[in-house]
Scaffold this motif. Structure first.
Motif, mmCIF file in Angstrom:
data_model
loop_
_atom_site.group_PDB
_atom_site.id
_atom_site.type_symbol
_atom_site.label_atom_id
_atom_site.label_comp_id
_atom_site.label_asym_id
_atom_site.label_seq_id
_atom_site.Cartn_x
_atom_site.Cartn_y
_atom_site.Cartn_z
ATOM 1 N N UNK A 302 0.816 -1.205 0.000
ATOM 2 C CA UNK A 302 0.000 0.000 0.000
ATOM 3 C C UNK A 302 0.852 1.258 0.000
ATOM 4 N N UNK A 303 1.902 1.258 0.813
ATOM 5 C CA UNK A 303 2.798 2.415 0.844
ATOM 6 C C UNK A 303 3.511 2.599 -0.492
ATOM 7 N N UNK A 304 3.940 1.487 -1.079
ATOM 8 C CA UNK A 304 4.653 1.567 -2.356
ATOM 9 C C UNK A 304 3.747 2.096 -3.461
ATOM 10 N N UNK A 305 2.521 1.590 -3.523
ATOM 11 C CA UNK A 305 1.588 2.005 -4.565
ATOM 12 C C UNK A 305 1.104 3.438 -4.383
ATOM 13 N N UNK A 306 1.101 3.928 -3.154
ATOM 14 C CA UNK A 306 0.534 5.255 -2.881
ATOM 15 C C UNK A 306 1.383 6.386 -3.431
ATOM 16 N N UNK A 307 2.685 6.172 -3.508
ATOM 17 C CA UNK A 307 3.587 7.229 -3.957
ATOM 18 C C UNK A 307 3.906 8.279 -2.909
ATOM 19 N N UNK A 308 3.402 8.112 -1.673
ATOM 20 C CA UNK A 308 3.627 9.124 -0.648
ATOM 21 C C UNK A 308 4.998 8.947 -0.001
ATOM 22 N N UNK A 309 5.491 10.000 0.613
ATOM 23 C CA UNK A 309 6.679 9.916 1.459
ATOM 24 C C UNK A 309 6.229 9.403 2.833
ATOM 25 N N UNK A 310 7.042 8.583 3.463
ATOM 26 C CA UNK A 310 6.600 7.975 4.723
ATOM 27 C C UNK A 310 7.780 7.624 5.621
ATOM 28 N N UNK A 311 7.480 7.554 6.925
ATOM 29 C CA UNK A 311 8.363 6.967 7.938
ATOM 30 C C UNK A 311 7.596 5.821 8.559
ATOM 31 N N UNK A 312 8.189 4.629 8.551
ATOM 32 C CA UNK A 312 7.496 3.430 9.049
ATOM 33 C C UNK A 312 8.334 2.803 10.152
ATOM 34 N N UNK A 313 7.780 2.800 11.374
ATOM 35 C CA UNK A 313 8.427 2.133 12.501
ATOM 36 C C UNK A 313 7.936 0.693 12.543
ATOM 37 N N UNK A 314 8.826 -0.233 12.247
ATOM 38 C CA UNK A 314 8.474 -1.652 12.141
ATOM 39 C C UNK A 314 8.894 -2.370 13.410
ATOM 40 N N UNK A 405 -8.898 -4.464 13.416
ATOM 41 C CA UNK A 405 -8.789 -5.871 13.780
ATOM 42 C C UNK A 405 -7.351 -6.370 13.789
ATOM 43 N N UNK A 406 -7.007 -7.229 14.767
ATOM 44 C CA UNK A 406 -5.637 -7.732 14.882
ATOM 45 C C UNK A 406 -5.243 -8.716 13.797
ATOM 46 N N UNK A 407 -6.232 -9.313 13.126
ATOM 47 C CA UNK A 407 -5.944 -10.340 12.120
ATOM 48 C C UNK A 407 -6.296 -9.912 10.704
ATOM 49 N N UNK A 408 -6.894 -8.743 10.553
ATOM 50 C CA UNK A 408 -7.334 -8.295 9.237
ATOM 51 C C UNK A 408 -6.141 -7.964 8.346
ATOM 52 N N UNK A 409 -6.168 -8.469 7.121
ATOM 53 C CA UNK A 409 -5.153 -8.127 6.124
ATOM 54 C C UNK A 409 -5.789 -7.113 5.179
ATOM 55 N N UNK A 410 -5.319 -5.870 5.196
ATOM 56 C CA UNK A 410 -5.964 -4.831 4.386
ATOM 57 C C UNK A 410 -5.704 -5.009 2.897
ATOM 58 N N UNK A 411 -6.575 -4.428 2.091
ATOM 59 C CA UNK A 411 -6.400 -4.403 0.638
ATOM 60 C C UNK A 411 -5.344 -3.336 0.321
ATOM 61 N N UNK A 412 -4.218 -3.719 -0.281
ATOM 62 C CA UNK A 412 -3.157 -2.745 -0.563
ATOM 63 C C UNK A 412 -3.628 -1.568 -1.413
ATOM 64 N N UNK A 413 -4.523 -1.831 -2.371
ATOM 65 C CA UNK A 413 -5.008 -0.743 -3.218
ATOM 66 C C UNK A 413 -5.826 0.261 -2.413
ATOM 67 N N UNK A 414 -6.650 -0.253 -1.494
ATOM 68 C CA UNK A 414 -7.446 0.637 -0.649
ATOM 69 C C UNK A 414 -6.541 1.424 0.297
ATOM 70 N N UNK A 415 -5.528 0.749 0.869
ATOM 71 C CA UNK A 415 -4.588 1.451 1.722
ATOM 72 C C UNK A 415 -3.862 2.556 0.950
ATOM 73 N N UNK A 416 -3.459 2.233 -0.273
ATOM 74 C CA UNK A 416 -2.760 3.229 -1.107
ATOM 75 C C UNK A 416 -3.638 4.453 -1.313
#
Length: 466
Positions: A302-314, A405-416
């Protein structure tokens, strides 16, 4: 926050501070303690109780040159907590009940310390997971690191004990303003895990009930944000000893507020300095939540497809699953910064380049976003995070839903789409976030509502020693 020179009582009021050993609970209470010491000046003296391995979290506070002592008690043994573990971060989320139960064994040594002290404390301020400290023979003030609305819901749950049926059941709270309702699956997991008749669980139930009958309540919130719930608490508790003292912010930036990190604070700040105003999305899920491999890959996509600048704490778990982000950082080079481990969140959210925050909606994160006017993209997973998300999105309208939700896998396109829109759109939410930021900062100014509440609390402490 300056010293209040109006406190003239020649006898110092001694207060004991007792945090719950979880990062998200200790940090706001220690920050509050710092403000309490500064504001109270010579009128109060403070002792902070910690177990040995949590002493490093106090380093910033102890180095400030304030009149603060420590009481170090050994962590009690418990069958469900491995030897050497003294912090919830070292346990799975299910470890909260065991930690609550274990700390109850400190009652006897703490009582002994109070009764033998040459100048015993006139009161104790303790985390809302430590309700049993009400029974130490001195007034106990509950400190809530969560929202006022969360206090309302927890009091209702543990006092009324509504029947639990199935995850699809909608639990309603008609007595609380705005008639909150949730599916059972989004209610406190500690409450849902309660086992009637089990001694450990009966102790935990009594701890939560003791909150409602303690002498007073301090909340890391402010009246312009949660006034209706603060007033409800006063009515339900039957007294006015409810003080909103937030947003509780660090007096100074310390190096021991989080944990190990792969990137220096200076590098993070320099990276943000090179970005345009309001063009960076910050992604962080707090000190405990660990995404699954599938969730991590979906978020990365989602982050890659969005094109936005980001900081991600993993935050990665300890399982040997390899670098699941291999190649990702190369593909987003120049617009993405990945931090493995702790991130300087307060400083990141304060930075002019940051405009949006994908968050699990822990209350500390919500408060830090509010005080910096940052749009929240909500992904609640457990505990009070669903409540916080509802407050942020539906009531305050300073955020938008991204996932839940703790188990939900989001749609990357929607996240983007959510990420891209958070940078270029959402003007209505941004205006509201800016107004709420001003209200938050006004609350902690010299004549602000939260400063007045802190002064009121200190005056009450002083009165207890007369």
């Amino acid at each position: 926050m300056t010293v209040n020179e109006n406190y003239k009582n020649p006898t110092k009021s001694h207060v004991l501070i007792f945090p719950f050993p979880a990062q998200g609970h200790m940090i706001p209470l220690f920050d509050f303690t710092h403000h309490l010491a500064l504001r109270g000046g010579s009128a109060i003296t403070i002792t902070v109780l910690v177990t040995p391995k949590n002493l490093p979290f106090l380093s910033t506070l102890l180095s400030a040159g304030l009149n603060i002592e420590t009481l170090i008690l050994p962590f009690p043994s418990h069958p469900s907590i491995p030897s050497g573990v003294e912090n919830v971060q070292d346990l799975p989320p299910s470890g909260f009940p065991s930690m609550i139960h274990a700390l109850g064994s400190l009652h006897a040594p703490l009582q002994s310390w109070i009764t033998s002290h040459p100048s015993p404390p006139v009161a104790i301020v303790s985390d809302f997971f430590l309700g049993w400290t009400k029974n130490l023979g001195i007034p106990r003030f509950e400190f809530s690191p969560s929202a006022a609305i969360t206090c309302c819901i927890l009091n209702t749950l543990w006092i009324e004990m509504p029947i639990r049926k199935n995850d699809d059941e909608i639990l309603e709270f008609p007595k609380i303003p705005n008639c909150w309702k949730y599916p059972l699956s989004q209610i406190s997991t500690i409450y849902l895990s309660y086992v009637e008749g089990d001694p450990a669980w009966e102790f935990i139930r009594d701890c939560f009930r003791d909150n409602a009958t303690s002498w007073g309540l301090l909340v890391n919130s402010f009246s312009a944000m949660e006034g209706v719930y603060l007033e409800h608490l006063k009515r339900e508790l039957g007294h006015d000893r409810v003080w909103a003292v937030g947003p509780v912010l660090p007096v100074s930036e310390g190096n021991n507020r989080g944990g190990p990190t792969s990137v220096s604070v200076d590098h993070v700040m320099s990276w943000l300095d090179a970005r345009a105003d309001s063009h960076v999305v910050y992604v962080c899920f707090g000190s405990q939540a660990v995404l699954t491999k599938e969730q991590t890959l979906a978020l990365a996509s989602g982050l890659e497809k969005s094109g936005v600048h980001f900081v991600w704490a993993v935050k990665e778990d300890s399982s040997p699953r390899g670098n699941i982000l291999e190649g990702f950082e190369d593909r987003v080079a120049g617009r993405g910064l990945v931090i493995r481990g702790w991130a300087p969140q307060v400083a990141v959210l304060r930075h002019r380049a940051v405009c949006a925050f994908l968050t699990h909606c822990g209350w500390n994160s919500v408060v830090e976003a509010v005080v910096n006017g940052v749009l929240m993209l909500t992904w609640p997973m457990r505990a009070d995070q669903y409540t916080d998300a509802t407050l942020v999105v539906d009531e305050l309208k300073v955020g938008v839903r991204a996932c839940e939700g703790p188990d939900t896998v989001p749609d990357p396109d929607e996240l983007a789409r959510v990420f891209a829109d958070s940078v270029t759109g959402k003007q209505t939410e941004r205006i509201r976030a800016a107004k709420l930021r001003k209200a938050a900062l006004d609350a902690i100014q010299e004549r602000g509502s939260s400063v007045k509440d802190l002064d009121g609390f200190i005056e009450h402490l002083v009165s207890l020693s007369l």
